[in-house]
Every structure is written in C-alpha cells, then in structure tokens.
Design a protein around this motif. Structure first.
Motif, short mmCIF file in Angstrom:
data_model
loop_
_atom_site.label_atom_id
_atom_site.label_comp_id
_atom_site.label_asym_id
_atom_site.label_seq_id
_atom_site.Cartn_x
_atom_site.Cartn_y
_atom_site.Cartn_z
N GLN A 23 25.76 -8.51 -16.13
CA GLN A 23 24.91 -9.35 -15.30
C GLN A 23 23.93 -8.50 -14.49
N LEU A 24 24.43 -7.40 -13.94
CA LEU A 24 23.57 -6.48 -13.19
C LEU A 24 22.45 -5.96 -14.10
N LYS A 27 20.18 -9.39 -15.47
CA LYS A 27 19.48 -10.20 -14.47
C LYS A 27 18.76 -9.38 -13.40
N LEU A 28 19.23 -8.15 -13.18
CA LEU A 28 18.65 -7.36 -12.09
C LEU A 28 18.11 -6.00 -12.55
N ALA A 32 20.17 -2.63 -8.18
CA ALA A 32 20.02 -3.72 -7.20
C ALA A 32 20.70 -3.38 -5.89
N ALA A 36 21.74 -8.31 -3.24
CA ALA A 36 21.19 -9.02 -4.39
C ALA A 36 22.27 -9.29 -5.43
N LEU A 37 23.11 -8.30 -5.68
CA LEU A 37 24.20 -8.49 -6.65
C LEU A 37 25.18 -9.53 -6.14
N ARG A 39 24.63 -12.02 -4.10
CA ARG A 39 24.00 -13.35 -4.20
C ARG A 39 24.01 -13.84 -5.64
N MET A 40 23.70 -12.95 -6.58
CA MET A 40 23.68 -13.33 -7.99
C MET A 40 25.07 -13.81 -8.43
N THR A 68 22.35 0.60 -2.61
CA THR A 68 21.76 0.16 -3.87
C THR A 68 22.66 0.64 -4.99
N ARG A 70 23.44 1.29 -8.98
CA ARG A 70 22.74 1.62 -10.22
C ARG A 70 23.76 1.81 -11.33
#
Length: 102
Positions: A23-24, A27-28, A32, A36-37, A39-40, A68, A70
C-alpha cells in the motif's frame, strides 16, 4: 521483537508487513510521512496498532526512517515486484535478513 523462549523474532508476520508495504508503494510512491501512511490505513499515527505495524516493517527491514518512512531496496522489490521471481527472491531475502537471536 517478540521473545519466544530465549529467541527474539519480529512481532508481525512478514506477509502482513509486506501487505502494508504494498500500500505504501502503490498509493504513496514508497515514501511517506508517518501521518500520511496512518491516514491511508485509517489509523491514528499515535496509536499502538499503527506503531506495531511500523515496528514490524522495520524489524523485517522493509522500511527505514522515523518521521518519513521509505521502502528499502528489498522492501521495494517485495512490495512492487516486476516479476514473480523478483517477489519470491525479495521475500526470501527479507526472511533471511532477520537474525533469530538467542
């Protein structure tokens, strides 16, 4: 790390950690901020369940970073493989990257 007897092993299964990494990646873009992760995933960035997911991904060497996150090179291959053989090799490499210590 979860202790089983005298041995430390990641708390989350590799497959669950790779699912979040997928998903990371998709979608991102593989990078991220934690918020953000979270929330996703529909989670609180400060919640224990989210922290456990991130800890599992770190334990398996799928992501690195603090504020962040990665995908690592092998995490990227597991999350967004170009072929079935690349995915298989990445999963093997991730599984072998965690020393079971006693």
């Amino acid at each position: 790390m979860l202790m089983i007897g005298n041995y430390g092993v990641p708390e989350r299964p590799l497959s669950q950690s790779v699912e979040v990494a997928e998903q990371l990646g998709r979608k991102l873009g593989g990078v991220a901020p934690r918020v953000a992760l979270a929330r996703m995933l529909g989670m609180s960035e400060r919640g224990g369940a989210f922290a456990a997911k991130i800890a599992g991904m770190r334990s398996w060497h799928i992501v690195h970073g603090r504020g962040t996150l990665r995908l690592t090179a092998v995490g990227q291959k597991a999350a967004l493989p170009r072929s079935v053989s690349e995915k298989t090799q990445a999963m093997r490499d991730l599984a072998l990257s965690v020393p079971i210590v006693g």
